[in-house]
Design a protein around this motif. Structure first.
Motif, PDB file in Angstrom:
ATOM      1  N   PRO A 265       0.804  -1.230   0.000  1.00 55.96           N
ATOM      2  CA  PRO A 265       0.000   0.000   0.000  1.00 55.96           C
ATOM      3  C   PRO A 265       0.832   1.273   0.000  1.00 55.96           C
ATOM      4  O   PRO A 265       0.297   2.350  -0.263  1.00 55.96           O
ATOM      5  N   TRP A 266       2.128   1.205   0.283  1.00 59.06           N
ATOM      6  CA  TRP A 266       2.931   2.419   0.371  1.00 59.06           C
ATOM      7  C   TRP A 266       3.451   2.873  -0.978  1.00 59.06           C
ATOM      8  O   TRP A 266       3.259   4.017  -1.371  1.00 59.06           O
ATOM      9  N   HIS A 267       4.137   2.014  -1.698  1.00 61.27           N
ATOM     10  CA  HIS A 267       4.784   2.432  -2.952  1.00 61.27           C
ATOM     11  C   HIS A 267       4.480   1.526  -4.129  1.00 61.27           C
ATOM     12  O   HIS A 267       5.068   1.697  -5.189  1.00 61.27           O
ATOM     13  N   GLY A 268       3.590   0.556  -3.952  1.00 60.73           N
ATOM     14  CA  GLY A 268       3.129  -0.245  -5.080  1.00 60.73           C
ATOM     15  C   GLY A 268       3.983  -1.433  -5.447  1.00 60.73           C
ATOM     16  O   GLY A 268       3.741  -2.046  -6.501  1.00 60.73           O
ATOM     17  N   SER A 269       4.973  -1.799  -4.646  1.00 64.09           N
ATOM     18  CA  SER A 269       5.741  -3.005  -4.939  1.00 64.09           C
ATOM     19  C   SER A 269       4.812  -4.210  -4.952  1.00 64.09           C
ATOM     20  O   SER A 269       3.917  -4.334  -4.105  1.00 64.09           O
ATOM     21  N   THR A 270       5.018  -5.113  -5.924  1.00 61.51           N
ATOM     22  CA  THR A 270       4.118  -6.240  -6.116  1.00 61.51           C
ATOM     23  C   THR A 270       4.885  -7.547  -5.979  1.00 61.51           C
ATOM     24  O   THR A 270       5.925  -7.735  -6.625  1.00 61.51           O
ATOM     25  N   PHE A 271       4.364  -8.469  -5.138  1.00 62.07           N
ATOM     26  CA  PHE A 271       5.030  -9.733  -4.858  1.00 62.07           C
ATOM     27  C   PHE A 271       4.065 -10.892  -5.103  1.00 62.07           C
ATOM     28  O   PHE A 271       2.871 -10.798  -4.791  1.00 62.07           O
ATOM     29  N   ARG A 272       4.590 -12.017  -5.634  1.00 59.83           N
ATOM     30  CA  ARG A 272       3.805 -13.240  -5.713  1.00 59.83           C
ATOM     31  C   ARG A 272       3.627 -13.791  -4.310  1.00 59.83           C
ATOM     32  O   ARG A 272       4.596 -13.893  -3.548  1.00 59.83           O
ATOM     33  N   VAL A 273       2.416 -14.194  -3.969  1.00 59.03           N
ATOM     34  CA  VAL A 273       2.167 -14.683  -2.617  1.00 59.03           C
ATOM     35  C   VAL A 273       2.680 -16.104  -2.434  1.00 59.03           C
ATOM     36  O   VAL A 273       2.863 -16.558  -1.296  1.00 59.03           O
ATOM     37  N   ASP A 274       2.914 -16.833  -3.525  1.00 56.15           N
ATOM     38  CA  ASP A 274       3.411 -18.204  -3.403  1.00 56.15           C
ATOM     39  C   ASP A 274       4.831 -18.259  -2.870  1.00 56.15           C
ATOM     40  O   ASP A 274       5.151 -19.069  -1.991  1.00 56.15           O
ATOM     41  N   ASP A 275       5.706 -17.406  -3.414  1.00 52.90           N
ATOM     42  CA  ASP A 275       7.117 -17.502  -3.058  1.00 52.90           C
ATOM     43  C   ASP A 275       7.775 -16.159  -2.761  1.00 52.90           C
ATOM     44  O   ASP A 275       8.978 -16.092  -2.506  1.00 52.90           O
ATOM     45  N   GLY A 276       7.018 -15.056  -2.806  1.00 50.51           N
ATOM     46  CA  GLY A 276       7.570 -13.748  -2.486  1.00 50.51           C
ATOM     47  C   GLY A 276       8.381 -13.108  -3.594  1.00 50.51           C
ATOM     48  O   GLY A 276       9.012 -12.068  -3.376  1.00 50.51           O
ATOM     49  N   ALA A 277       8.365 -13.679  -4.818  1.00 51.73           N
ATOM     50  CA  ALA A 277       9.133 -13.109  -5.925  1.00 51.73           C
ATOM     51  C   ALA A 277       8.592 -11.739  -6.300  1.00 51.73           C
ATOM     52  O   ALA A 277       7.383 -11.487  -6.235  1.00 51.73           O
ATOM     53  N   VAL A 278       9.499 -10.833  -6.707  1.00 50.88           N
ATOM     54  CA  VAL A 278       9.109  -9.480  -7.094  1.00 50.88           C
ATOM     55  C   VAL A 278       8.526  -9.510  -8.503  1.00 50.88           C
ATOM     56  O   VAL A 278       9.167  -9.999  -9.440  1.00 50.88           O
ATOM     57  N   VAL A 279       7.328  -8.981  -8.652  1.00 47.36           N
ATOM     58  CA  VAL A 279       6.686  -8.866  -9.961  1.00 47.36           C
ATOM     59  C   VAL A 279       6.885  -7.459 -10.509  1.00 47.36           C
ATOM     60  O   VAL A 279       7.184  -7.280 -11.687  1.00 47.36           O
ATOM     61  N   HIS A 280       6.696  -6.450  -9.668  1.00 51.33           N
ATOM     62  CA  HIS A 280       6.935  -5.057 -10.049  1.00 51.33           C
ATOM     63  C   HIS A 280       7.615  -4.332  -8.886  1.00 51.33           C
ATOM     64  O   HIS A 280       7.352  -4.626  -7.720  1.00 51.33           O
ATOM     65  N   GLY A 281       8.481  -3.375  -9.229  1.00 55.86           N
ATOM     66  CA  GLY A 281       9.170  -2.564  -8.227  1.00 55.86           C
ATOM     67  C   GLY A 281       8.271  -1.488  -7.665  1.00 55.86           C
ATOM     68  O   GLY A 281       7.083  -1.469  -7.947  1.00 55.86           O
ATOM     69  N   PRO A 282       8.848  -0.626  -6.828  1.00 53.06           N
ATOM     70  CA  PRO A 282      10.281  -0.360  -6.670  1.00 53.06           C
ATOM     71  C   PRO A 282      11.079  -1.379  -5.866  1.00 53.06           C
ATOM     72  O   PRO A 282      12.303  -1.298  -5.827  1.00 53.06           O
ATOM     73  N   ALA A 283      10.427  -2.311  -5.185  1.00 45.13           N
ATOM     74  CA  ALA A 283      11.196  -3.342  -4.476  1.00 45.13           C
ATOM     75  C   ALA A 283      12.004  -4.154  -5.481  1.00 45.13           C
ATOM     76  O   ALA A 283      11.560  -4.392  -6.606  1.00 45.13           O
ATOM     77  N   THR A 284      13.178  -4.583  -5.069  1.00 47.38           N
ATOM     78  CA  THR A 284      13.996  -5.460  -5.904  1.00 47.38           C
ATOM     79  C   THR A 284      14.309  -6.771  -5.198  1.00 47.38           C
ATOM     80  O   THR A 284      14.677  -7.744  -5.846  1.00 47.38           O
ATOM     81  N   GLY A 285      14.186  -6.796  -3.868  1.00 49.24           N
ATOM     82  CA  GLY A 285      14.503  -7.992  -3.101  1.00 49.24           C
ATOM     83  C   GLY A 285      13.274  -8.848  -2.858  1.00 49.24           C
ATOM     84  O   GLY A 285      12.193  -8.343  -2.537  1.00 49.24           O
ATOM     85  N   ARG A 286      13.428 -10.153  -3.024  1.00 50.65           N
ATOM     86  CA  ARG A 286      12.339 -11.106  -2.791  1.00 50.65           C
ATOM     87  C   ARG A 286      11.800 -10.979  -1.365  1.00 50.65           C
ATOM     88  O   ARG A 286      12.557 -10.780  -0.416  1.00 50.65           O
ATOM     89  N   GLN A 287      10.503 -11.092  -1.217  1.00 48.30           N
ATOM     90  CA  GLN A 287       9.881 -11.071   0.099  1.00 48.30           C
ATOM     91  C   GLN A 287      10.007 -12.460   0.734  1.00 48.30           C
ATOM     92  O   GLN A 287       9.630 -13.456   0.104  1.00 48.30           O
ATOM     93  N   PRO A 288      10.583 -12.573   1.939  1.00 52.96           N
ATOM     94  CA  PRO A 288      10.716 -13.895   2.567  1.00 52.96           C
ATOM     95  C   PRO A 288       9.361 -14.597   2.665  1.00 52.96           C
ATOM     96  O   PRO A 288       8.358 -14.008   3.075  1.00 52.96           O
ATOM     97  N   ALA A 289       9.340 -15.869   2.267  1.00 57.89           N
ATOM     98  CA  ALA A 289       8.101 -16.641   2.213  1.00 57.89           C
ATOM     99  C   ALA A 289       8.213 -17.877   3.100  1.00 57.89           C
ATOM    100  O   ALA A 289       9.305 -18.295   3.487  1.00 57.89           O
ATOM    101  N   PHE A 290       7.052 -18.477   3.394  1.00 58.88           N
ATOM    102  CA  PHE A 290       6.980 -19.628   4.288  1.00 58.88           C
ATOM    103  C   PHE A 290       6.188 -20.756   3.639  1.00 58.88           C
ATOM    104  O   PHE A 290       5.216 -20.514   2.914  1.00 58.88           O
ATOM    105  N   GLU A 291       6.601 -21.979   3.924  1.00 55.34           N
ATOM    106  CA  GLU A 291       5.761 -23.137   3.635  1.00 55.34           C
ATOM    107  C   GLU A 291       4.684 -23.227   4.697  1.00 55.34           C
ATOM    108  O   GLU A 291       4.887 -22.796   5.845  1.00 55.34           O
TER     109      GLU A 291
END
Length: 306
Positions: A265-291
């Motif tokens: 909600p802050w800057h629009g970074s987009t992550f896949r919820v399955d594994d935390g991979a970055v889909v769109h920036g400004p984030a560049t680092g993968r979001q830590p994910a859990f099994e």
């Protein structure tokens, strides 16, 4: 730059006698006089660099870390090398070539910096604005230096080059302040590997998770983004890797490959919820994910993905 803007820059940081460079840089963070200029430049940046593939490239999404910092190696390296050659006899042509190469590299470097800067917090943007002012001044001085060299005015070209080198080193110092003191460009996600022991951990009851709506749940020291879709449970760390935004307050969307994603909600970074991979920036680092798994008694358990 107009007269009002230049006056603002002159009033930003007048260091007291004996002030350290860090004191000057920190005073820029608090310089609210810069805010009108920040807002004007940010408006232009958002029009020139709208969300999309070009902006993701400039942010460094395909590379996994911000692109601006390593890109600065080309212009700064060329200009420092030109300065060294200017101190030695017989290197007129080589020094001019290096100045020109640095100018060519400065353009994409500035665009990458603008893309990153437009999605920072206000205190970071104030420092970044003065950083950009210094590097822009350096670029202008080196452009004038190149023109003087091409016209055979070697002494003027060298003098302008050394003035540009002074400006670029000052701007580079503020760039370091942005990265190392204000943490622009580093991952703000919780360091799961240091905070969560190996193995499975009880998180909550499955019945406590509303279907289709992200929520925040705690696991020891860290907050987690938890999304239940039917019987599937998706878990990421809740602090966005870009600047720590709360992902559980973000929008749930589908990307072009029909993968479920969360938008910060802050800057629009987009992550896949399955594994935390970055889909769109400004984030560049993968979001830590859990099994995840659900026990027979309805307890949801999680463990960090390797």
């Amino acid at each position: 730059m107009n007269r009002r803007a230049s006056n603002i820059f002159r009033r930003v940081a007048r260091p007291s006698r004996g002030a350290r460079p860090t004191d000057v840089a920190e005073s820029m963070e608090r310089a609210e006089r810069l805010d009108p200029v920040v807002e004007a430049v940010q408006s232009v940046a958002r029009r020139v660099l709208p969300p999309g593939r070009l902006r993701d490239l400039l942010n460094g999404v395909p590379f996994g870390h911000p692109a601006h910092a390593p890109m600065t190696d080309l212009p700064i390296g060329c200009w420092i090398s030109a300065g060294v050659l200017d101190l030695l006899p017989g290197n007129r042509r080589a020094a001019g070539t290096l100045v020109a190469a640095g100018l060519a590299g400065a353009v994409p470097t500035a665009l990458a910096g603008l893309a990153d800067w437009s999605s920072l917090h206000r205190e970071q943007q104030r420092t970044g604005l003065v950083h950009a002012f210094g590097t822009s001044a350096a670029t202008a001085l080196y452009a004038a230096s190149l023109v003087a060299r091409l016209r055979g005015r070697d002494a003027a070209g060298r003098a302008l080059g050394f003035a540009g080198l002074t400006a670029v080193l000052g701007g580079a110092y503020l760039g370091g302040h942005l990265a190392y003191r204000q943490a622009a460009g580093v991952s703000h996600a919780d360091p799961v590997q240091h905070l969560v022991p190996l193995g499975w951990h009880d998180l909550c009851s499955l019945d406590d998770l509303p279907p289709g709506a992200p929520v925040s749940r705690r696991l020891g020291y860290i907050a987690l983004f938890v999304l239940r879709i039917h019987d599937d449970i998706h878990v990421l760390t809740d602090r966005c890797s870009h600047l720590g935004g709360p992902l559980h307050q973000g929008r749930i969307v589908y990307d072009r490959d029909d993968e479920l994603c969360v938008v910060c909600p802050w800057h629009g970074s987009t992550f896949r919820v399955d594994d935390g991979a970055v889909v769109h920036g400004p984030a560049t680092g993968r979001q830590p994910a859990f099994e995840t798994r659900v026990l027979d008694n309805g307890v949801v358990q999680v463990r960090p993905l390797p």
